[in-house]
Design a protein around this motif. Structure first.
Motif, short mmCIF file in Angstrom:
data_model
loop_
_atom_site.label_atom_id
_atom_site.label_comp_id
_atom_site.label_asym_id
_atom_site.label_seq_id
_atom_site.Cartn_x
_atom_site.Cartn_y
_atom_site.Cartn_z
N ASP A 68 -41.89 25.95 9.30
CA ASP A 68 -42.27 24.87 10.22
C ASP A 68 -41.30 24.84 11.38
OD1 ASP A 68 -39.94 23.77 9.25
OD2 ASP A 68 -40.91 22.19 8.08
N ALA A 69 -41.40 23.81 12.20
CA ALA A 69 -40.57 23.72 13.40
C ALA A 69 -39.09 23.62 13.06
CB ALA A 69 -40.99 22.53 14.25
N ARG A 70 -38.79 23.17 11.87
CA ARG A 70 -37.38 23.04 11.48
C ARG A 70 -36.84 24.31 10.84
NH1 ARG A 70 -38.26 18.11 7.64
NH2 ARG A 70 -40.05 19.44 7.23
N GLY A 71 -37.74 25.34 10.67
CA GLY A 71 -37.31 26.60 10.05
C GLY A 71 -37.43 26.61 8.56
N ILE A 72 -38.07 25.58 8.01
CA ILE A 72 -38.22 25.50 6.56
C ILE A 72 -39.50 26.23 6.15
CG2 ILE A 72 -38.53 23.93 4.60
CD1 ILE A 72 -36.99 21.82 6.24
N ILE A 73 -39.41 27.05 5.08
CA ILE A 73 -40.57 27.80 4.59
C ILE A 73 -41.52 26.83 3.91
CG2 ILE A 73 -41.37 29.62 3.01
CD1 ILE A 73 -38.61 30.93 3.34
N VAL A 74 -42.72 26.76 4.41
CA VAL A 74 -43.69 25.79 3.89
C VAL A 74 -44.92 26.46 3.29
CG1 VAL A 74 -42.94 23.95 5.45
CG2 VAL A 74 -44.72 25.55 6.18
N ALA A 75 -45.16 27.75 3.61
CA ALA A 75 -46.36 28.44 3.11
C ALA A 75 -46.15 29.95 3.21
CB ALA A 75 -47.60 28.01 3.91
N ALA A 76 -47.20 30.68 2.91
CA ALA A 76 -47.15 32.16 3.00
C ALA A 76 -48.48 32.67 3.54
CB ALA A 76 -46.86 32.78 1.65
N SER A 77 -48.42 33.69 4.36
CA SER A 77 -49.65 34.34 4.87
C SER A 77 -49.75 35.75 4.27
CB SER A 77 -49.63 34.41 6.39
OG SER A 77 -48.62 35.31 6.83
#
Length: 672
Positions: free
Chosen positions: A99-108
C-alpha cells in the motif's frame, strides 16, 4: 488511470489474479478464465488452494510465507487444477502488493500455460535420449568390432603363414578351414559396423562427379571371380540412352551394388546374375536411374518378402542358414538407398529368381558432354558367338550403341556355317567376338577352325573369357585371336579392342601389300610388350600402334617366355617389376634359351631411374633401357635403333585409336 490499467490486465492472454495474504482470490481476468475454466463470479472469494493439486498441500502456504516476508516467486513451474479436474502445467510469477505506506497487503500472480513448451521439452529430451542411446550402442558395437577384429587378424594371419609351410593334406584342410571361418567372421563384423554407423547417423552423402558406367562395371569386375567360381554368368549393362556423367555419391552406390550383387551370387546356384541400369526419367538438370540386380537363384516367398529389409533378417531361415551371413546386407542397402533419396523394391518367385531394383535421382554434371569416341566404328559388322543369351544380348547392345551392326549366334557350329555361307555370298564380318567357355565347341576350338580355314582366316578374332580361365593368353594367341577380354566386358575395353584389332588388321594388310609390290618379305614389325599394369599396357600399346608397330601383350615374364617360344618378335619391351617372373629373370632365361643367331632385342621399361639401374638391366642381358613415364619420342628413338617400323617410315597407317588390353592377367591398376 486505474480503470485503464484494469482494462489492460483484463485483456491479457496470461492468467492474472490477485489474492490476499491468507490466499483468498480477489481478482480474476479473462486469461485466467481461459486457463482455469472458472468465471470470475465462480472463483473470486474462494481460496486459491482450489487450483492446487491435492498432492501438494504445502505449496500455497510456502509461497504465501515468502510473500509475507517480502520475497517474490519468479517463473515457478508447477501444476494447477482446471475446473474440469484436469491438470495444466503453468509457470507462475508471484509478487507482493504494497500500500502507500509500503506495507504488503496482497499478492499478484501471473500464470502462463506451458503445455506446448513442456511437449517440446519432452520431445527434445526423448530425441536426446535416443541419440545418446544410439551413440552408446554405436560405440559399443565399434569397440566390440575392433576388439574382435584384432585377434581375428592374428588368427587369419597365422593360419596364412601356416599354409605356407609343409603340411600334410589333413593339416592343410584344417588350416584352410580356419582361414575361411575367420574371413567369414570378419565379414559379419564388417556388416555390423556398417549398420551401426548408419543407425548413428555417421554416414554422410557426398555429391561429386563420377561416371555411372564405371561404377556399375567396377562392381561387375570385382565380383566376377566369385560368380564364375560357382559357374555363374555375371553381366553388366548400362542402356545407351542413360547419361553417365552424373553427380552423387559413387561410394554409397558401389556399396549398395556390392551388397545386392554379392547377395545374388550367394543365393544363386546356377544360371546368371545381371546388373542393369536404365533411365527412369530425365530433365535438363538431372536423371532418374533405375538399377536392377536380377538373378536365377532360389527366390523368395511372398510371406518372407515383407521382413526382407529388416535388420538381422534372412528371409526363410531354414533355407538361408546354409548360405551364412548376418542378414544385414539388405537392411544396409535399403538405408543407403534412402539416404540417397531413393526407394528399393524386390520381386521374386521361389525357384525362379529374384530382382532387386532401386531408383536414384542423380544430378547431371555441369559439362556432361560425352567424350568423343577415339575411333569411328560405325558400320562395322560384328558376329557375336556366346551360348549365354543374356551375354549375347548385352554385347549386342554395346556394339549397336556405337553404330555397329550385330549378328548373334549361340554356338561354334552355327557360327562356322554362317561365316562360310556369308563368305560364299560376298558377305563378310569385320570382327568376331567369341565366348571362350562354350559347351560342345569351345571358343578356342572355334578360333582354331577359323584360323585353319584359308577363306576365313583373315577375320580378326576377339576372345571373351571368364576370370576362372586366366592364363589362357598363349592358347588364345596360338589360335589366332588378336585380343582377349574378360567378363563382364567393360564397354570402353570392348570398343578399344575392336578399334585396335581393326587398325592392326589394316596395318598388317597394308604392310603385306607393300612387301609384295617391292618383291621382298615384310619387315619385322611385331613387338612383344611384357607389362602387368593394365593402364600401362593401354598406353604403351597405343604408342606402338601410332608408331606403326603391332603389339602382343603379356602380363609377366613367364608369359613372355611362352609367347617367344611360339612366335618371333622384332623386339621385346620388358617391364622390370612384374609378378610371377620379373623382367630380369625373364631376360636371363630368354638369353639362356635362344640361339646367338636369333637374338631378340630386349628393351627394359622401368620406373627405376637410378644411375646403376641401367647397368643392372644390361647385366641381365637387356639391350637398351627407357624409363617411365615413357614418352612417344623416346620410344620411337629406341625402337628405331633395333627394328624398323611396320611401314618403314615410323608413322602408323592408322593412328588415333586406343589399344585394347590383349591379356588382362594383371592386378587391379588402382591397386598398383
Amino acid at each position: 488511470m486505474r480503470a485503464h490499467l484494469a482494462a489492460i490486465v483484463d485483456s491479457s492472454d496470461d492468467a492474472i489474479l490477485s489474492k490476499t495474504l491468507d490466499g483468498t482470490i480477489l481478482s480474476w481476468n479473462r486469461g485466467a478464465v481461459a486457463l482455469y475454466g472458472y468465471s470470475a463470479e465462480e472463483i473470486v472469494g474462494q481460496p486459491v488452494s482450489r487450483l492446487v493439486p491435492k498432492d501438494r498441500p504445502s505449496e500455497v502456504e510456502d509461497i504465501l510465507a515468502r510473500l509475507r516476508a517480502g520475497d517474490g516467486v519468479d517463473h515457478f513451474e508447477t501444476l494447477r487444477v482446471r475446473k474440469d479436474g484436469t491438470l495444466v502445467p503453468v509457470s507462475l510469477t508471484i509478487s507482493p502488493v504494497r500500500d502507500a505506506r509500503g506495507i504488503i497487503v496482497a499478492a499478484s500472480t501471473i500464470a502462463r500455460d506451458i503445455t506446448d513448451r513442456r511437449r517440446v521439452d519432452e520431445l527434445e529430451a526423448a530425441r536426446d535420449s535416443a541419440l545418446e542411446l544410439s551413440r552408446l550402442k554405436s560405440e559399443f558395437l565399434a569397440m566390440m568390432s575392433h576388439e574382435i577384429r584384432t585377434p581375428m587378424n592374428g588368427v587369419i594371419g597365422m593360419a596364412g603363414l601356416l599354409l605356407d609351410t609343409e603340411l600334410d593334406p589333413e593339416q592343410r584342410e584344417y588350416a584352410e578351414t580356419v582361414c575361411r571361418s575367420g574371413e567369414a567372421l570378419l565379414s559379419i563384423i564388417g556388416d555390423i559396423l556398417d549398420f551401426s554407423k548408419i543407425e548413428a547417423g555417421k554416414l554422410n552423402v557426398d555429391s561429386v562427379d563420377f561416371d555411372l558406367r564405371d561404377v556399375v562395371e567396377d562392381v561387375g569386375a570385382l565380383l566376377a571371380e566369385q560368380a564364375q567360381a560357382k559357374g555363374l554368368e555375371l553381366a553388366t549393362l548400362v542402356d545407351p540412352d542413360v547419361p553417365t556423367a552424373v553427380r552423387g555419391d559413387p561410394g554409397l552406390l558401389r556399396q549398395i551394388l556390392i551388397n545386392l550383387v554379392g547377395n545374388a551370387v550367394k543365393f544363386t546356384g546356377a544360371g546368371e546374375v545381371v546388373i542393369h541400369a536404365g533411365k527412369a526419367h530425365e530433365t535438363t538438370e538431372d536423371v532418374g536411374v533405375r538399377v536392377e540386380v536380377a538373378d536365377t537363384g532360389i527366390g523368395i516367398s511372398s510371406e518372407m518378402r515383407s521382413a526382407l529389409f529388416e535388420p538381422f533378417s534372412q528371409g526363410d531361415p531354414s533355407r538361408t542358414r546354409a548360405y551364412g551371413g548376418t542378414g544385414l546386407g539388405l537392411a544396409i542397402s535399403k538405408r543407403l538407398v534412402e539416404l540417397m533419396g531413393g526407394e528399393i523394391a524386390v520381386t521374386s518367385e521361389p525357384g525362379v529368381g529374384t530382382t532387386f531394383s532401386f531408383t536414384l535421382r542423380l544430378a547431371k554434371q555441369a559439362d556432361g558432354t560425352p567424350t568423343p569416341p577415339p575411333a569411328d566404328l560405325t558400320g562395322l559388322r560384328v558376329l557375336i558367338v556366346d551360348d549365354n543369351a543374356t551375354s549375347r544380348e548385352i554385347l549386342g547392345h554395346q556394339v549397336t550403341s556405337r553404330g555397329m551392326g550385330k549378328t548373334l549366334v549361340a554356338g561354334g557350329p552355327a557360327a562356322l556355317e554362317l561365316l562360310r555361307s556369308g563368305t560364299a555370298q560376298g558377305e563378310v564380318y569385320d570382327v568376331l567376338l567369341i565366348d571362350m567357355d562354350m559347351p560342345g565347341m569351345s571358343g578356342l576350338v572355334l578360333a582354331q577352325a577359323i584360323l585353319d580355314d584359308p577363306v576365313l582366316a583373315a577375320v580378326p578374332l576377339i576372345l571373351v573369357r571368364s576370370t576362372a580361365l586366366r592364363g589362357s593368353a598363349p592358347a588364345a594367341r596360338a589360335a589366332g585371336c588378336s585380343a582377349l577380354l574378360t567378363k563382364p566386358v567393360r564397354q570402353s575395353e570392348l570398343f578399344d579392342a575392336i578399334a585396335t584389332v581393326i587398325a592392326a588388321n589394316d596395318v598388317a594388310a597394308s604392310t603385306a601389300r607393300h612387301a609384295i609390290s617391292e618383291g621382298k618379305a615384310p619387315k619385322a614389325h611385331i613387338v612383344l610388350l611384357a607389362e602387368d599394369n593394365a593402364i600401362n599396357q593401354k598406353v604403351a600399346a597405343a604408342m606402338l600402334t601410332k608408331l606403326g608397330y603391332r603389339a602382343d601383350i603379356v602380363a609377366n615374364g613367364a608369359e613372355a617366355l611362352e609367347a617367344l617360344s611360339q612366335k618371333r618378335y622384332g623386339a621385346v619391351l620388358m617391364d622390370c617389376m612384374m609378378p610371377v617372373m620379373d623382367g630380369y629373370a625373364a631376360t636371363t632365361e630368354i638369353r639362356r634359351r635362344e640361339k646367338p643367331t636369333e637374338r631378340v632385342p630386349i628393351i627394359a621399361v622401368t620406373a627405376a631411374a637410378m644411375a646403376d639401374d641401367r647397368e643392372h638391366c644390361l647385366a641381365a642381358g637387356m639391350d637398351d633401357y627407357i624409363t617411365k613415364p615413357v614418352k612417344l619420342e623416346d620410344l620411337a628413338a629406341v625402337l628405331k635403333q633395333w627394328i624398323a617400323p611396320a611401314d618403314g617410315k615410323g608413322a602408323a597407317t592408322h593412328s588415333g585409336e586406343r589399344h585394347a588390353v590383349v591379356d588382362a592377367d594383371s592386378p587391379d591398376p588402382a591397386a598398383t
